[in-house]
Design an enzyme around this catalytic site. Structure first.
Site, PDB file in Angstrom:
ATOM      1  N   LYS A   1      -0.308  -1.647  13.292  1.00  0.00           N
ATOM      2  CA  LYS A   1      -0.206  -0.248  12.852  1.00  0.00           C
ATOM      3  C   LYS A   1      -0.718  -0.157  11.421  1.00  0.00           C
ATOM      4  O   LYS A   1      -0.030  -0.505  10.461  1.00  0.00           O
ATOM      5  CB  LYS A   1       1.246   0.224  12.930  1.00  0.00           C
TER       6      LYS A   1
ATOM      7  N   CYS B   1      -2.423   4.672 -27.391  1.00  0.00           N
ATOM      8  CA  CYS B   1      -2.426   4.407 -28.818  1.00  0.00           C
ATOM      9  C   CYS B   1      -3.729   4.988 -29.369  1.00  0.00           C
ATOM     10  O   CYS B   1      -4.798   4.754 -28.816  1.00  0.00           O
ATOM     11  CB  CYS B   1      -2.376   2.899 -29.051  1.00  0.00           C
TER      12      CYS B   1
ATOM     13  N   ASP C   1      -1.705   1.197   7.916  1.00  0.00           N
ATOM     14  CA  ASP C   1      -1.001   2.173   7.100  1.00  0.00           C
ATOM     15  C   ASP C   1      -1.994   2.996   6.303  1.00  0.00           C
ATOM     16  O   ASP C   1      -2.342   2.673   5.182  1.00  0.00           O
ATOM     17  CB  ASP C   1      -0.039   1.423   6.174  1.00  0.00           C
TER      18      ASP C   1
ATOM     19  N   ASP D   1     -28.804  -2.487  -0.333  1.00  0.00           N
ATOM     20  CA  ASP D   1     -29.139  -1.375  -1.210  1.00  0.00           C
ATOM     21  C   ASP D   1     -30.643  -1.164  -1.294  1.00  0.00           C
ATOM     22  O   ASP D   1     -31.118  -0.047  -1.428  1.00  0.00           O
ATOM     23  CB  ASP D   1     -28.572  -1.603  -2.615  1.00  0.00           C
TER      24      ASP D   1
ATOM     25  N   GLU E   1      -7.592   5.569  12.111  1.00  0.00           N
ATOM     26  CA  GLU E   1      -6.933   5.554  10.810  1.00  0.00           C
ATOM     27  C   GLU E   1      -7.969   5.331   9.704  1.00  0.00           C
ATOM     28  O   GLU E   1      -8.781   4.409   9.794  1.00  0.00           O
ATOM     29  CB  GLU E   1      -5.913   4.399  10.816  1.00  0.00           C
TER      30      GLU E   1
ATOM     31  N   SER F   1       2.552  12.152  17.185  1.00  0.00           N
ATOM     32  CA  SER F   1       2.931  10.985  16.390  1.00  0.00           C
ATOM     33  C   SER F   1       3.739  10.054  17.287  1.00  0.00           C
ATOM     34  O   SER F   1       3.820  10.274  18.492  1.00  0.00           O
ATOM     35  CB  SER F   1       3.669  11.408  15.126  1.00  0.00           C
ATOM     36  N   LEU F   2       4.293   9.027  16.708  1.00  0.00           N
ATOM     37  CA  LEU F   2       5.001   8.016  17.509  1.00  0.00           C
ATOM     38  C   LEU F   2       6.459   7.984  17.098  1.00  0.00           C
ATOM     39  O   LEU F   2       6.768   8.188  15.933  1.00  0.00           O
ATOM     40  CB  LEU F   2       4.390   6.635  17.251  1.00  0.00           C
TER      41      LEU F   2
ATOM     42  N   TYR G   1      -8.259   3.832  17.155  1.00  0.00           N
ATOM     43  CA  TYR G   1      -7.243   3.282  18.049  1.00  0.00           C
ATOM     44  C   TYR G   1      -7.049   4.090  19.327  1.00  0.00           C
ATOM     45  O   TYR G   1      -6.194   3.769  20.145  1.00  0.00           O
ATOM     46  CB  TYR G   1      -5.907   3.111  17.343  1.00  0.00           C
TER      47      TYR G   1
ATOM     48  N   CYS H   1       2.753   3.254 -31.153  1.00  0.00           N
ATOM     49  CA  CYS H   1       2.293   2.053 -30.459  1.00  0.00           C
ATOM     50  C   CYS H   1       3.194   0.873 -30.831  1.00  0.00           C
ATOM     51  O   CYS H   1       3.417   0.637 -32.023  1.00  0.00           O
ATOM     52  CB  CYS H   1       0.846   1.775 -30.864  1.00  0.00           C
TER      53      CYS H   1
ATOM     54  N   CYS I   1       0.818  -1.672 -33.133  1.00  0.00           N
ATOM     55  CA  CYS I   1       0.265  -1.363 -34.460  1.00  0.00           C
ATOM     56  C   CYS I   1       0.970  -0.195 -35.139  1.00  0.00           C
ATOM     57  O   CYS I   1       0.623   0.182 -36.249  1.00  0.00           O
ATOM     58  CB  CYS I   1      -1.230  -1.088 -34.363  1.00  0.00           C
TER      59      CYS I   1
ATOM     60  N   LYS J   1       8.272  -0.712  13.611  1.00  0.00           N
ATOM     61  CA  LYS J   1       7.996  -0.838  12.173  1.00  0.00           C
ATOM     62  C   LYS J   1       8.585  -2.123  11.600  1.00  0.00           C
ATOM     63  O   LYS J   1       9.632  -2.579  12.052  1.00  0.00           O
ATOM     64  CB  LYS J   1       8.622   0.352  11.432  1.00  0.00           C
TER      65      LYS J   1
ATOM     66  N   CYS K   1      -6.601  -1.035 -32.675  1.00  0.00           N
ATOM     67  CA  CYS K   1      -5.270  -1.612 -32.463  1.00  0.00           C
ATOM     68  C   CYS K   1      -5.439  -3.054 -31.987  1.00  0.00           C
ATOM     69  O   CYS K   1      -6.221  -3.326 -31.083  1.00  0.00           O
ATOM     70  CB  CYS K   1      -4.537  -0.796 -31.401  1.00  0.00           C
TER      71      CYS K   1
ATOM     72  N   GLU L   1      -0.873  -3.288  19.132  1.00  0.00           N
ATOM     73  CA  GLU L   1      -1.910  -3.147  18.102  1.00  0.00           C
ATOM     74  C   GLU L   1      -1.251  -3.139  16.737  1.00  0.00           C
ATOM     75  O   GLU L   1      -0.139  -2.652  16.600  1.00  0.00           O
ATOM     76  CB  GLU L   1      -2.649  -1.811  18.274  1.00  0.00           C
TER      77      GLU L   1
HETATM   78  S1  IVH Z   1      -1.489   5.719  18.413  1.00  0.00           S
HETATM   79  C1  IVH Z   1       0.082   9.163  20.669  1.00  0.00           C
HETATM   80  N1  IVH Z   1      -2.230   3.456  17.335  1.00  0.00           N
HETATM   81  O1  IVH Z   1       0.570   5.830  13.189  1.00  0.00           O
HETATM   82  C2  IVH Z   1      -0.415   8.004  19.922  1.00  0.00           C
HETATM   83  N2  IVH Z   1      -1.371   5.137  15.905  1.00  0.00           N
HETATM   84  O2  IVH Z   1       3.083   7.958  13.899  1.00  0.00           O
HETATM   85  C3  IVH Z   1      -0.591   8.287  18.521  1.00  0.00           C
HETATM   86  N3  IVH Z   1      -1.369   4.525  13.535  1.00  0.00           N
HETATM   87  O3  IVH Z   1      -0.412   9.183  13.283  1.00  0.00           O
HETATM   88  C4  IVH Z   1      -1.070   7.236  17.658  1.00  0.00           C
HETATM   89  N4  IVH Z   1      -2.246   2.522  13.792  1.00  0.00           N
HETATM   90  O4  IVH Z   1      -1.853   7.553  11.994  1.00  0.00           O
HETATM   91  C5  IVH Z   1      -1.718   4.670  17.108  1.00  0.00           C
HETATM   92  N5  IVH Z   1      -2.947   1.418  16.516  1.00  0.00           N
HETATM   93  C6  IVH Z   1      -2.452   2.631  16.311  1.00  0.00           C
HETATM   94  C7  IVH Z   1      -2.129   3.083  15.008  1.00  0.00           C
HETATM   95  C8  IVH Z   1      -1.579   4.344  14.847  1.00  0.00           C
HETATM   96  C9  IVH Z   1      -1.781   3.419  12.921  1.00  0.00           C
HETATM   97  C10 IVH Z   1      -0.775   5.687  12.852  1.00  0.00           C
HETATM   98  C11 IVH Z   1      -1.413   6.999  13.206  1.00  0.00           C
HETATM   99  C12 IVH Z   1      -0.338   7.871  13.757  1.00  0.00           C
HETATM  100  C13 IVH Z   1       0.910   7.194  13.293  1.00  0.00           C
HETATM  101  C14 IVH Z   1       1.969   7.328  14.334  1.00  0.00           C
END
Ligand code: IVH
Length: 675
Positions: free
Chosen positions: A119, A433, A121, A40, A180, A85-86, A232, A415, A418, A321, A438, A117
């Site tokens: 995943k 409250c 969240d 800082d 992410e 997406s996956l 990623y 409350c 009290c 998952k 209290c 890798e």
């Molecule tokens: S690859 C075509 N790698 O998971 C490849 N996704 O439904 C697309 N996510 O929207 C994503 N970790 O937000 C990839 N190591 C990772 C990830 C990752 C998290 C999320 C990402 C994506 C969702 C897939």
């Protein structure tokens, strides 16, 4: 343009280099070399120099992370390559299926390998870097067009504003980085605690918190949220591409971006993939962030193109998952607890049940909105879930099992402690409250004050606090310091010796660092970190108490809500009275360090008024004065020492002339404040 001394130019560059290096050490390499306080102080020096020499400011300076005004709405940001997406798979069977599909297309490719890798969240974002500079940050949106959240992603310190020219992508003119945005669990818990205290609805999980923080129209709010980032993959890349996913991750890491490189495993066959998945599942609880599975990707980009895409997801990757651990049980009753700020928190008391190896019998239901949304009632059979987090939550009700005579649950309007009215204010999630004295609030307040990271009063635990309050021996934290041996020794299970120990502990607690004292006061939204930032900035409590919310918002890391909360606390005479009594009793909050430059600057103790158009932003001008121990005022009066007049200065300048106040040009002001 005025000439800037070359040593200033060099110093500014050097400070920026150092700050970027420490960001990199902290976020990318996960091995910080200096304390937050030292970081800082580097940051503040850079801010001061940039304020004194605005011509040196560049958009990618670390100080330019938060800037600009709140947006009216987000602009659209098309993705150069769609953000797919996956497809999800949930068991090993389905992963073996995936492997078979891959091999069907690739035949007996001897070099077939997978990358596994974690995943994370959080929330997917795309970062566009043009010539190494961050130009656009966007959300995924529908995959083709997202929302432009550039101003918000710029506030995330893990995201470099400029890239290092190193590694495979070193000279790539444009690279769209995918990754992410997420929140670490500890940061998430801290954020929710503060929000609970504020009466704001708490976030259900770190993912929601990250998503909610990115989609803020005011970048200042985003800046006050503890967000993190991990890359990623890539979208559009102008320039050569490496051969594999592993190389991409390594290339991103070399650009100075935190990437999955260190967490990814290269697996020669699908058995090894399964093994790695199981390892990640074991590791899951011990990671500082939440992961909801593993992503399995075909490593070779040539293989990836051979496999191609489906409509919304690639054929070369799947998300494997983790099954959420859930269990069924019954809510025996809903209890209501009262917190430090008077918030009534409903808690489900359940028949004990084992959820993934942990016995669960209580779960917070947060507030009335949560209860209404899930329609949770006493006697209901509910699904309990323990996500990566250890805190169990009620995900839903099995309505079929519901007793037909059950009624929707309402948090009581009195409350439970009290019996004062408990009200829910317009626009707030919390029911509170109304009784500021209290006993439940008081007990929580005292417990917090005495806690380890606050005043650290050894031996003053929950049971003792209960007795002290219930027997009217104390009615606020200041009363603790007038307790006498007789009174304490008269309590249950309190031998004379332990009573003496408590008094000794109280005596010892008086010498306390000012930040821990401030934290102990229990001001809503002021956690340990905010307390330290505030005390580092202002040195002592008296200075802090005189500051406005606006002053405090100027501190890097203090959000507008926290600033308001501190100002409101010190504006309340009853609070000030308690603080005064604590100080009178000998509590000695020790300053962390004197305010920078105070005493030595010609502005120390002086009142300054700015008028007209200045080339440096008002907020910065104000900070320069404050950092040098001066005050800024809006109007010219007898107390004014200097008027700094910019272009087109009007009536204030006239008034200054009339009353003989010293008038400075902007250049003179800069000269006076530069060092
Ligand atoms: S690859 C075509 N790698 O998971 C490849 N996704 O439904 C697309 N996510 O929207 C994503 N970790 O937000 C990839 N190591 C990772 C990830 C990752 C998290 C999320 C990402 C994506 C969702 C897939």
């Amino acid at each position: 343009m005025e000439r800037i001394p070359s040593d200033v130019v060099n110093l500014v560059e050097d400070l920026r280099r150092q700050i970027r290096r420490h960001d990199h050490l902290y976020y990318v390499l996960d091995s910080p070399e200096i304390s937050d306080a030292d970081y800082d102080s580097l940051y503040r020096r850079l801010e001061e120099l940039e304020a004194a020499y605005p011509d040196l400011v560049t958009p990618d300076s670390p100080t330019r992370r938060v800037g600009g005004k709140p947006l009216e709405k987000f602009n659209q940001a098309p993705h150069a390559e769609p953000m797919l997406s996956l497809s999800n798979v949930f068991d090993e069977h389905e992963v073996l299926e995936f492997d078979r599909r891959v091999k069907k297309v690739l035949g007996t490719a001897p070099d077939l390998a997978y990358v596994v890798e974690p995943k994370l969240d959080g929330l997917a974002v795309e970062l566009v870097y043009e010539n190494g500079r961050l130009s656009i940050g966007s959300t995924r949106g529908d995959g083709y067009v997202g929302e432009d959240v550039t101003a918000n992603v710029r506030t995330i310190r893990a995201i470099p504003l400029r890239l290092e020219a190193k590694g495979f992508f070193a000279s790539t003119p444009r690279i769209d980085v995918r990754g992410e945005v997420y929140m670490n669990r500890a940061d998430f818990d801290q954020l929710n605690r503060s929000r609970d205290e504020e009466g704001l609805p708490s976030f259900a999980n770190p993912r929601n918190a990250a998503a909610g923080s990115i989609r803020q129209l005011s970048p200042k709010v985003t800046a006050s949220r503890p967000l993190n980032f991990r890359a990623y993959g890539v979208g559009r890349v102008l320039g050569p591409m490496p051969a594999t996913q592993m190389d991409i991750l390594e290339g991103l890491q070399h650009l100075g971006l935190p990437s999955n490189f260190g967490n990814a495993s290269l697996c020669g066959d699908i058995r090894t993939v399964l093994q790695r998945y199981r390892e990640l599942r074991e590791l899951r609880e011990s990671l500082p962030y939440e992961i909801d599975g593993a992503v399995v990707k075909v490593n070779s980009l040539a293989h990836q193109s051979a496999l191609g895409l489906k409509t919304r997801s690639p054929r070369w990757a799947v998300a494997f998952k983790f099954a959420a651990v859930q269990a069924l049980t019954r809510i025996v009753r809903i209890e209501v607890g009262v917190g430090r700020t008077g918030t009534l928190t409903p808690v489900a008391v359940m028949e004990p049940v084992d959820v993934g190896g942990v016995r669960v019998s209580r779960a917070t239901l947060h507030n009335q909105d949560e209860i209404d949304r899930k329609d949770i009632r006493e006697g209901d059979t509910v699904i309990i879930q323990r996500a990566g987090d250890v805190i169990p939550e009620v995900v839903g009700v099995v309505k079929e099992n519901r007793d037909p005579s059950s009624r929707p649950y309402r948090i009581p309007d009195r409350c439970p402690v009290c019996d004062s009215a408990a009200v829910r204010l317009e626009g707030q999630a919390a029911t509170r409250c109304v009784n500021s004295s209290c006993p439940a609030r008081l007990k929580e307040t005292i417990r917090h004050f005495a806690s380890r990271n606050a005043m650290d009063i050894e031996g003053l635990g929950t049971k003792l606090v209960e007795q002290l309050v219930d027997r009217n021996l104390i009615a606020n934290v200041a009363d603790l310091y007038s307790l006498d041996l007789e009174a304490v020794a008269s309590l249950e299970r309190m031998a004379r010796k332990s009573a003496g120990n408590l008094l000794d502990a109280l005596e010892r607690s008086k010498q306390v660092p000012a930040d821990r004292f401030l934290f102990g006061l229990g001001i809503p939204l002021v956690g340990e970190h905010a307390a330290r930032l505030l005390m580092e900035e202002y040195g002592d409590l008296e200075t802090l108490a005189a500051k406005t919310a606006e002053d405090m918002e100027g501190i890097h890391g203090i959000g507008p809500e926290a600033a308001q909360s501190v100002a409101a606390f010190f504006n309340e005479p009853r609070n000030m009275e308690i603080v005064r009594r604590l100080l009178d009793a000998g509590v000695n909050p020790m300053p962390l360090k004197p305010p920078q430059g105070a005493g030595s600057s010609p502005l120390s103790g002086k009142t300054v008024v700015f008028t007209g158009t200045l080339s440096l932003p008002r907020a910065e001008a104000k900070r320069i004065v404050q950092d040098r121990g001066g005050k800024v005022s809006e109007s010219v009066s007898r107390k004014t020492d200097f008027v700094v007049a910019g272009d087109a200065a009007g009536s204030k300048l006239d008034k200054a002339r009339e009353s003989g106040v010293t008038i400075l040009s902007e250049d003179e002001f800069r000269e006076m404040t530069a060092h």
